[in-house]
Write a protein that holds these residues in place. Structure first.
Motif, PDB file in Angstrom:
ATOM      1  N   GLY A 147       6.116  10.479  -0.635  1.00  0.00           N
ATOM      2  CA  GLY A 147       5.465   9.016  -0.896  1.00  0.00           C
ATOM      3  C   GLY A 147       6.169   7.876  -0.907  1.00  0.00           C
ATOM      4  O   GLY A 147       7.235   7.866  -1.568  1.00  0.00           O
TER       5      GLY A 147
ATOM      6  N   SER B  30      -3.538   7.041   3.802  1.00  0.00           N
ATOM      7  CA  SER B  30      -3.447   5.853   2.875  1.00  0.00           C
ATOM      8  C   SER B  30      -4.682   5.064   2.882  1.00  0.00           C
ATOM      9  O   SER B  30      -5.638   5.110   3.709  1.00  0.00           O
ATOM     10  CB  SER B  30      -2.408   4.853   3.921  1.00  0.00           C
ATOM     11  OG  SER B  30      -2.081   3.871   3.157  1.00  0.00           O
ATOM     12  N   ASP B  31      -5.057   4.570   1.573  1.00  0.00           N
ATOM     13  CA  ASP B  31      -4.237   4.433   0.634  1.00  0.00           C
ATOM     14  C   ASP B  31      -4.895   5.147  -0.519  1.00  0.00           C
ATOM     15  O   ASP B  31      -5.955   4.969  -0.961  1.00  0.00           O
ATOM     16  CB  ASP B  31      -4.135   2.963   0.006  1.00  0.00           C
ATOM     17  CG  ASP B  31      -3.174   2.849  -0.743  1.00  0.00           C
ATOM     18  OD1 ASP B  31      -2.771   3.590  -1.630  1.00  0.00           O
ATOM     19  OD2 ASP B  31      -2.925   1.529  -0.988  1.00  0.00           O
TER      20      ASP B  31
ATOM     21  N   VAL C 252       5.787   3.328  -1.009  1.00  0.00           N
ATOM     22  CA  VAL C 252       5.008   2.022  -0.964  1.00  0.00           C
ATOM     23  C   VAL C 252       5.584   1.129  -0.034  1.00  0.00           C
ATOM     24  O   VAL C 252       6.947   0.851   0.022  1.00  0.00           O
ATOM     25  CB  VAL C 252       4.943   1.434  -2.292  1.00  0.00           C
ATOM     26  CG1 VAL C 252       4.393   0.037  -2.189  1.00  0.00           C
ATOM     27  CG2 VAL C 252       4.229   2.146  -3.398  1.00  0.00           C
TER      28      VAL C 252
ATOM     29  N   CYS D 215       5.126   2.819   9.050  1.00  0.00           N
ATOM     30  CA  CYS D 215       5.617   4.002   8.403  1.00  0.00           C
ATOM     31  C   CYS D 215       5.925   5.074   9.425  1.00  0.00           C
ATOM     32  O   CYS D 215       6.921   5.762   9.508  1.00  0.00           O
ATOM     33  CB  CYS D 215       4.906   4.384   7.419  1.00  0.00           C
ATOM     34  SG  CYS D 215       5.739   5.876   6.364  1.00  0.00           S
TER      35      CYS D 215
ATOM     36  N   SER E  32       0.769  -1.017   0.017  1.00  0.00           N
ATOM     37  CA  SER E  32       0.098   0.082   0.078  1.00  0.00           C
ATOM     38  C   SER E  32       0.938   1.215   0.058  1.00  0.00           C
ATOM     39  O   SER E  32       2.115   1.194   0.238  1.00  0.00           O
ATOM     40  CB  SER E  32      -0.999   0.147   1.291  1.00  0.00           C
ATOM     41  OG  SER E  32      -0.312  -0.126   2.579  1.00  0.00           O
ATOM     42  N   HIS E  33       0.321   2.275  -0.251  1.00  0.00           N
ATOM     43  CA  HIS E  33       0.982   3.533  -0.559  1.00  0.00           C
ATOM     44  C   HIS E  33       0.526   4.723   0.780  1.00  0.00           C
ATOM     45  O   HIS E  33      -0.413   4.623   1.001  1.00  0.00           O
ATOM     46  CB  HIS E  33       0.670   4.563  -1.893  1.00  0.00           C
ATOM     47  CG  HIS E  33       1.376   5.697  -2.051  1.00  0.00           C
ATOM     48  ND1 HIS E  33       0.857   7.015  -1.600  1.00  0.00           N
ATOM     49  CD2 HIS E  33       2.393   6.048  -2.697  1.00  0.00           C
ATOM     50  CE1 HIS E  33       1.495   7.599  -2.052  1.00  0.00           C
ATOM     51  NE2 HIS E  33       2.698   7.211  -2.749  1.00  0.00           N
ATOM     52  N   VAL E  34       1.704   5.005   1.216  1.00  0.00           N
ATOM     53  CA  VAL E  34       1.590   6.122   2.060  1.00  0.00           C
ATOM     54  C   VAL E  34       2.174   7.640   1.967  1.00  0.00           C
ATOM     55  O   VAL E  34       3.073   7.568   1.461  1.00  0.00           O
ATOM     56  CB  VAL E  34       2.273   5.606   3.524  1.00  0.00           C
ATOM     57  CG1 VAL E  34       2.127   6.555   4.643  1.00  0.00           C
ATOM     58  CG2 VAL E  34       1.897   4.300   3.997  1.00  0.00           C
TER      59      VAL E  34
ATOM     60  N   ILE F 145      -3.245  -2.209   4.952  1.00  0.00           N
ATOM     61  CA  ILE F 145      -3.015  -0.798   4.757  1.00  0.00           C
ATOM     62  C   ILE F 145      -2.838  -0.069   6.156  1.00  0.00           C
ATOM     63  O   ILE F 145      -1.832   0.726   6.135  1.00  0.00           O
ATOM     64  CB  ILE F 145      -4.213  -0.243   4.029  1.00  0.00           C
ATOM     65  CG1 ILE F 145      -4.288  -0.587   2.716  1.00  0.00           C
ATOM     66  CG2 ILE F 145      -4.490   1.384   4.028  1.00  0.00           C
ATOM     67  CD1 ILE F 145      -5.614  -0.309   1.931  1.00  0.00           C
TER      68      ILE F 145
ATOM     69  N   ILE G 164      -7.230   6.744   7.348  1.00  0.00           N
ATOM     70  CA  ILE G 164      -7.058   5.793   6.764  1.00  0.00           C
ATOM     71  C   ILE G 164      -8.580   5.949   5.843  1.00  0.00           C
ATOM     72  O   ILE G 164      -9.454   6.106   6.425  1.00  0.00           O
ATOM     73  CB  ILE G 164      -7.070   4.417   7.359  1.00  0.00           C
ATOM     74  CG1 ILE G 164      -6.027   4.065   8.037  1.00  0.00           C
ATOM     75  CG2 ILE G 164      -7.571   3.136   6.308  1.00  0.00           C
ATOM     76  CD1 ILE G 164      -4.722   3.884   7.067  1.00  0.00           C
TER      77      ILE G 164
ATOM     78  N   ASN H  38       0.761  -1.219   7.619  1.00  0.00           N
ATOM     79  CA  ASN H  38       1.856  -0.633   6.875  1.00  0.00           C
ATOM     80  C   ASN H  38       1.878   0.822   7.107  1.00  0.00           C
ATOM     81  O   ASN H  38       3.083   1.512   7.297  1.00  0.00           O
ATOM     82  CB  ASN H  38       1.647  -0.687   5.127  1.00  0.00           C
ATOM     83  CG  ASN H  38       1.652  -1.921   4.689  1.00  0.00           C
ATOM     84  OD1 ASN H  38       2.294  -2.738   5.127  1.00  0.00           O
ATOM     85  ND2 ASN H  38       1.042  -1.995   3.488  1.00  0.00           N
ATOM     86  N   ALA H  39       0.911   1.636   7.062  1.00  0.00           N
ATOM     87  CA  ALA H  39       0.931   3.015   7.733  1.00  0.00           C
ATOM     88  C   ALA H  39       1.282   3.208   9.112  1.00  0.00           C
ATOM     89  O   ALA H  39       2.111   4.220   9.410  1.00  0.00           O
ATOM     90  CB  ALA H  39      -0.645   3.778   7.573  1.00  0.00           C
TER      91      ALA H  39
END
Length: 322
Positions: free
Chosen positions: A281, A155-156, A283, A178, A138-140, A171, A257, A174-175
């Motif tokens: 940004g 995200s995301d 991933v 980060c 997932s992207h943050v 997601i 989120i 992952n966030a």
């Protein structure tokens, strides 16, 4: 899968906001991150990689058609002689080669150049790439919003179009990872919807409630979750108080989120265009951090994204090294 904006008006504030400068300072390290730069055949992507190398954030490994990379360097007045250049035929081969270098340990991160996001990530998620993990990628976004007292993670907004509950769990995790890498001790996570109460007709509210219970049961770790929360009471203490919401997260969220890519895209663009937010940004969820920026991102965003990759790598090296 899409990067969430094209051209963005230049902010009236300094070239790099306070939160992005904080990322840069945190990432100061005697050893640059070896980064496979995929298909840097235009001035923006190549210039971003060279600027990050000058700042000693990355040691770029340039992967692309040699003639096109050298032509881009000549047009932009960039000296790429100090950097390794791997000649490949096209962007597909560049993405595959970057994955090969990352899987072998020659590269510690992957940096997107002048190719589409889905083309790069298709190579990463391929069964033989060696970069997939059990967790969904997932992207943050890490946003520096003028007037907001702390970095805001969203995200995301770039990869997962309509995530189900299992994907949303990844997601969120992952966030949180980060945020922890950025030095946020206990990230506060707001699961966004249009309302603050569970409504069986709104799937996003059911998912929010389930995610909070999953955190209670240890299926999500490292942060404090609350939801469903609307955007206003996620970031405004006054709004949360007016609605009688008693929560560690409401009004103080570090992480937002979003329910799906459309809402994330709209939220991110609103903050970019109306609030002049700047961003980094990345991933998360692969074996190496993936520096994912738009082709139109300014140099400040590219540098901050490289700094973020360093922090992620330093925070949990066992997750990204085989």
């Amino acid at each position: 899968m899409a990067t969430p904006r094209s051209d963005r008006p230049a902010p009236s504030a300094s070239p790099m906001g306070s939160q992005l400068l904080r990322l840069m300072r945190m990432a100061e390290s005697p050893q640059a991150l070896a980064a496979a730069v995929v298909h840097p055949v235009d001035a923006l992507s190549l210039g971003g990689a060279v600027a990050a190398a000058v700042q000693r954030l990355i040691l770029p490994i340039l992967i692309g058609p040699k003639a096109r990379v050298e032509a881009a360097a000549l047009a932009a007045g960039l000296d790429i002689a100090p950097y390794r250049l791997i000649d490949v035929a096209h962007s597909h081969e560049a993405a595959a080669k970057a994955c090969e270098l990352a899987a072998s340990g020659e590269a510690q991160a992957i940096m997107k150049g002048a190719l589409h996001t889905d083309e790069l990530l298709e190579a990463v998620v391929a069964g033989d790439s060696g970069l997939r993990t059990e967790r969904r990628m997932s992207h943050v976004f890490v946003l520096d919003v003028p007037g907001h007292p702390r970095p805001l993670l969203v995200s995301d907004a770039a990869l997962n179009i309509a995530p189900d509950l299992t994907t949303k769990r990844d997601i969120v995790q992952n966030a949180i990872d980060c945020a922890l890498a950025m030095g946020i001790a206990v990230p506060k996570v707001a699961i966004l919807s249009a309302v603050e109460t569970v409504n069986p007709k709104m799937i996003s509210t059911l998912d929010a409630a389930a995610l909070c219970k999953m955190a209670d049961r240890g299926q999500i770790v490292g942060g404090v979750l609350d939801g469903p929360l609307a955007f206003d009471n996620a970031i405004s203490v006054e709004s949360a108080a007016a609605k009688g919401i008693v929560s560690e997260v409401a009004g103080r969220a570090d992480i937002l989120i979003v329910p799906d890519i459309e809402s994330g895209n709209i939220l991110a663009k609103q903050l970019f265009y109306l609030s002049h937010a700047q961003s980094a940004g990345i991933v998360m969820g692969a074996r190496v951090p993936i520096i994912l920026t738009s082709r139109s991102d300014p140099e400040a965003s590219r540098l901050a994204s490289c700094a973020l990759a360093i922090l992620v790598r330093q925070h949990a090296p066992s997750k990204y090294v085989r």
